[in-house]
Write a protein that holds these residues in place. Structure first.
Motif, PDB file in Angstrom:
ATOM      1  N   ALA A  76       6.903   9.795   0.382  1.00 33.00           N
ATOM      2  CA  ALA A  76       8.367   9.466   0.729  1.00 33.00           C
ATOM      3  C   ALA A  76       9.244   9.362  -0.755  1.00 33.00           C
ATOM      4  N   LEU A  77       8.697   9.096  -1.886  1.00 35.28           N
ATOM      5  CA  LEU A  77       9.286   9.183  -3.232  1.00 35.28           C
ATOM      6  C   LEU A  77      10.026  10.902  -3.304  1.00 35.28           C
ATOM      7  N   VAL A  78       9.138  11.529  -3.254  1.00 37.36           N
ATOM      8  CA  VAL A  78       9.533  13.039  -3.495  1.00 37.36           C
ATOM      9  C   VAL A  78      10.550  13.351  -2.498  1.00 37.36           C
ATOM     10  N   ALA A  79      10.357  13.196  -1.233  1.00 39.82           N
ATOM     11  CA  ALA A  79      11.338  13.337  -0.296  1.00 39.82           C
ATOM     12  C   ALA A  79      12.653  12.712  -0.441  1.00 39.82           C
ATOM     13  N   TRP A  80      12.807  11.438  -0.790  1.00 42.88           N
ATOM     14  CA  TRP A  80      13.870  10.860  -1.345  1.00 42.88           C
ATOM     15  C   TRP A  80      14.562  11.480  -2.454  1.00 42.88           C
ATOM     16  N   CYS A  81      13.874  12.113  -3.609  1.00 42.46           N
ATOM     17  CA  CYS A  81      14.499  12.453  -4.829  1.00 42.46           C
ATOM     18  C   CYS A  81      15.129  13.872  -4.390  1.00 42.46           C
ATOM     19  N   GLU A  82      14.614  14.621  -3.278  1.00 43.51           N
ATOM     20  CA  GLU A  82      15.003  15.812  -2.986  1.00 43.51           C
ATOM     21  C   GLU A  82      16.387  15.672  -2.052  1.00 43.51           C
ATOM     22  N   ALA A 102       2.157   3.172  -3.431  1.00 46.20           N
ATOM     23  CA  ALA A 102       2.447   2.088  -2.384  1.00 46.20           C
ATOM     24  C   ALA A 102       2.667   2.783  -1.233  1.00 46.20           C
ATOM     25  N   PHE A 103       2.546   1.843  -0.071  1.00 44.82           N
ATOM     26  CA  PHE A 103       2.838   2.078   1.378  1.00 44.82           C
ATOM     27  C   PHE A 103       3.625   1.096   2.046  1.00 44.82           C
ATOM     28  N   ALA A 104       4.387   1.647   3.187  1.00 44.65           N
ATOM     29  CA  ALA A 104       5.271   0.815   3.655  1.00 44.65           C
ATOM     30  C   ALA A 104       5.327   1.215   5.063  1.00 44.65           C
ATOM     31  N   GLY A 163       1.866   1.640   6.662  1.00 43.94           N
ATOM     32  CA  GLY A 163       1.154   2.589   6.079  1.00 43.94           C
ATOM     33  C   GLY A 163       1.704   4.069   6.361  1.00 43.94           C
ATOM     34  N   ARG A 164       2.672   4.172   7.094  1.00 42.67           N
ATOM     35  CA  ARG A 164       3.540   5.591   7.533  1.00 42.67           C
ATOM     36  C   ARG A 164       4.045   6.233   6.512  1.00 42.67           C
ATOM     37  N   GLU A 165       4.529   5.394   5.314  1.00 38.78           N
ATOM     38  CA  GLU A 165       5.178   5.895   4.275  1.00 38.78           C
ATOM     39  C   GLU A 165       4.426   5.546   3.062  1.00 38.78           C
ATOM     40  N   ARG A 166       4.347   6.637   2.385  1.00 39.38           N
ATOM     41  CA  ARG A 166       3.791   6.624   0.991  1.00 39.38           C
ATOM     42  C   ARG A 166       4.579   6.779  -0.300  1.00 39.38           C
TER      43      ARG A 166
END
Length: 210
Positions: free
Chosen positions: A5-11, A97-99, A102-105
């Protein structure tokens, strides 16, 4: 496979035209009701009085920092997070980390905290409307997920700090706190619009009730 999710957010963060994501808002805006304090002292207190006390203490610290015109930094967030969690030291996460059950890493990269610090610096960029900067830093904290726990609470404090630097306080914050997804550019831009709407609503209600 769980996406990072961090990579997705940065994009997504790079895709959004933050300079036009929300109307410009200027202070001062002094609400009839202090929305942040009311949220902590109302819904949060009914669920967990100790958490409410910690959040109110962190809010006071954040507002003191804004009164001194302190920009957002990792050190400043760490000071608030110690109060948010009621711990002597708030350490940055050391692994993934997960949220969302557990569906978002959120991954960990060698440059993650340098990149996050740059995002925090951008919260003071005058070329971006205040509402958009507040929305963006809120999502930065949610998706960089700097601490093992308490990131949503910290994100709300950071959002309020950015607005406070612009001499704006909201009279309600509940609409901000819905589930956000890292790969949703429309939702991210909509958050900026929502904050601009809340600012205008606060100003209007203050003018009519004051």
């Amino acid at each position: 496979m769980i996406i990072d999710a961090l990579v997705a957010w940065c994009e997504v963060r790079q895709q959004i035209d933050w300079s036009s994501a929300a109307a410009e808002s200027s202070g001062p805006v002094e609400p009839v009701v202090d929305g942040l304090a009311s949220w902590f002292d109302g819904p949060v207190r009914r669920r967990d009085p100790d958490r409410a006390d910690r959040l109110l203490a962190a809010m006071t610290l954040a507002r003191d920092a804004a009164s001194r015109r302190e920009p957002l930094t990792l050190a400043l967030l760490g000071d608030w997070q110690r109060l948010v969690l009621g711990v002597p030291e708030a350490s940055l996460r050391q692994g993934d980390a997960f949220a969302k059950a557990g569906r978002e890493r959120y991954g960990l990269t060698p440059r993650i905290w340098q990149d996050f610090s740059e995002c925090l610096r951008q919260s003071a960029d005058p070329a971006v409307p205040l509402a958009a900067r507040a929305a963006r830093v809120y999502l930065d904290i949610i998706f960089f997920h700097p601490y093992p726990d308490g990131n949503a609470r910290l994100a709300l404090l950071a959002l309020a700090h950015v607005l406070e630097l612009g001499e704006i306080r909201l009279d309600e914050v509940a609409p901000i706190q819905t589930t956000r997804y890292a790969d949703d550019p429309v939702g991210a831009a909509d958050l900026a619009v929502l904050i601009a709407v809340l600012i205008r609503g606060t100003r209007l209600r203050a003018a009519t009730q004051g």
